[in-house]
Design an enzyme around this catalytic site. Sequence first.
Site, PDB file in Angstrom:
ATOM      1  N   LYS A 123       0.984  -1.128   0.127  1.00 46.69           N
ATOM      2  CA  LYS A 123       0.248  -0.061  -0.082  1.00 46.69           C
ATOM      3  C   LYS A 123       0.952   1.102  -0.058  1.00 46.69           C
ATOM      4  O   LYS A 123       1.414   1.557   1.115  1.00 46.69           O
ATOM      5  CB  LYS A 123      -1.034  -0.131   1.152  1.00 46.69           C
ATOM      6  CG  LYS A 123      -1.984   1.203   1.114  1.00 46.69           C
ATOM      7  CD  LYS A 123      -3.004   0.917   2.327  1.00 46.69           C
ATOM      8  CE  LYS A 123      -4.204   1.886   2.190  1.00 46.69           C
ATOM      9  NZ  LYS A 123      -3.388   3.248   2.410  1.00 46.69           N
ATOM     10  N   CYS A 409     -10.238  33.749  26.690  1.00 43.84           N
ATOM     11  CA  CYS A 409     -10.181  33.469  25.342  1.00 43.84           C
ATOM     12  C   CYS A 409      -8.682  33.822  24.688  1.00 43.84           C
ATOM     13  O   CYS A 409      -8.651  35.252  24.693  1.00 43.84           O
ATOM     14  CB  CYS A 409     -11.255  33.771  24.385  1.00 43.84           C
ATOM     15  SG  CYS A 409     -11.404  33.499  22.833  1.00 43.84           S
ATOM     16  N   CYS A 425     -15.438  29.462  25.108  1.00 46.45           N
ATOM     17  CA  CYS A 425     -15.592  31.140  24.900  1.00 46.45           C
ATOM     18  C   CYS A 425     -16.979  31.400  24.650  1.00 46.45           C
ATOM     19  O   CYS A 425     -17.597  30.706  23.492  1.00 46.45           O
ATOM     20  CB  CYS A 425     -14.674  31.486  23.874  1.00 46.45           C
ATOM     21  SG  CYS A 425     -14.961  33.428  23.421  1.00 46.45           S
TER      22      CYS A 425
END
Length: 672
Positions: A123, A409, A425
């Site tokens: 693969k 935040c 937030c």
Amino acid sequence: MQDAIEAMKALIEEINHHNYSYYTLDQPSIDDADWDKLYDKLVALERETGMIFPNSPTQRVGDQLLKGFDEHKHRARLWSLDKAQNHEEIMLWHNRVQKLVNEYNNQHPEEQLPAPSFVIELKFDGLTLNLTYDQGVLVQAATRGNGTVGEGILAQVKTIRSIPMDIPYREGIVEIQGEGIMNLSVLEAYNKTATDLLKNARNAAAGALRNLNPKVTATRKLNAYFYNVGYTDGLAFKDHQEMVEFLRSNRFRVSPFIHYYDSIEAVVQELEKTASLRHTFDFLIDGLVVKVNDMRTREVLGYTDKFPRWAVAFKFEAEEVATTLLSVSWEVGRTGKITPVAKVEPVDIAGVTVQNCTLNNIGDIERKGLRHALGSQVYIRRSNDVIPELLGKVTEEPDGQEIVFPEQCPSCGSLLELKGAHLFCLNRLECRPQLIGRITHFASRDAMDIDTFSIMTAEQLYQELSVRDPADLYQLQFDDLIKLERFGEKKATKLLAAFEKSKQCDLASFLFALGIPNTGKTTTKVLADHYRSLNRLMEATPEELITLNDIGGIVAESIVSFFRDPVMQQSIERLIQAGVNPTSEEAPVIVNTDNPFFGKTIVLTGTLTVMSRDEAGKKLEAMGAKITGSVSKKTDIVIAGESAGSKLTKAQELGIRIIDNEQELLQLLGEA
């Protein structure tokens, strides 16, 4: 003139033969100086005659910088592969194959399928290529894309000298599938003289093939291996071995590792052996592919809605390495959720350089003992060889600096709120990442499916045109877009057309696009199928909602709160005023209510072989059944296919009726 043309044809054939010997067979048939003489003579003749044949080696690197990639629709779909993580899952796949073969042979005694035999291939870990040859000439090359439509990269692919410009087979159109790669030795040699180092072979190959300047692609000296004939005008193969011989005889480079076995036990032994050799190859592989050898058996087994039933990818176990945790930053998502992202000392895992690992939340940090881990050694793993995962500290000693959880935040500075293990937030109106994330989600494929839209577009529209809400997208005009950087007339027109097209949408997609907290595609489809009207849903109460399958108290409260929010109400009203028209199909008309599924709540789980789960669900709904995604006391029937897991177990614990025989299901559907 005719003599010159014949001389050119002869030179092209000779040079292409030498290229094939050198780049495909690794058996040089001429020295470099003599090759250069042939090439220079061809160039001189092309200048003299003013003619260039499409298969001329002089056309491998174009002189023009491309403006973009055109879409290319594949003649045959390029399928993904189902995955097996261990030997037990390989055996489950084999048992499904054997079961289907036995069922077919029982029903077709005069057309018996042979006992399943198998082929194992590597693969490759690069970029999937789909080449189109018409009358033997390479006329198109494309990326996989979504499996149906990819991007045309013919100019870039022509720079790969192991790919033939023409092939001996000239009986119509064929599509040949393979993988574009960069050999590890080539990557190492490239980085010795490069100003900007390439980090890994996979990204180097993918980046080169999607570079708009083919000359840049040529500098990477890419390679390619081919493993499948996806489409022909009528050519048929008896088995995989015959198809591989076709590829070889038409000068395609084929994997050096292809093995055939008559038993699945031999396959399992080979998988274990080859997994230990993965780092001995001069290219990246991330697993092995097991396929049924016989082509007629493949045709009988067919496909699910995603995968061929006759093939499976055996993924290597994830590798773990130790490195140093350098820092933790905090990212804001579209719902306001704050996600910690760990930056580690760059480390190579299976040929890929990892330097960022996502941590789920602050609870994840505490659970893994990482609170005091900054500067310490930690273990990381690429789960399924894709997602970097931070597992924990190498030692249990508190020898690192503390990871400080934020109180504000990181984007807008608002105070954060802790909900469970997650920080949020709550500033939904002014927090930039939330607004950009919401707009990007709204435009995504599973939502409003706005073509050509990306997060970069959302950021640009936010920054330069003050787009703050999905409804703002439908107010944009041509004059607004044309003045933006990287927005030409064609791109602006195309985006406006995509906005207009998205206005006609189904209700389930629209609800998903709105980003209702705690709801995904399954829940929004349940809501759309039940209410079939946006206005009716917006007036729903929690008491109504919790009567629906898959909707509990928390989800019901989230839905009601969302639609009671004045900000959301205004946004939805503006979308409707702009012409967005979410509609729902009428409920299926139940012709016969006297059937075993009418009024029943049904859960489908596991893999069905006679049809896909989606197909089965639609047939059941047409008979008056309700399809849900989770098992509860309200569930009447569980239909269990192969590899059914926890849902089947829960159904057994609750004493719910289980249909685990597909022949019985067909009889009940009236199709047996």
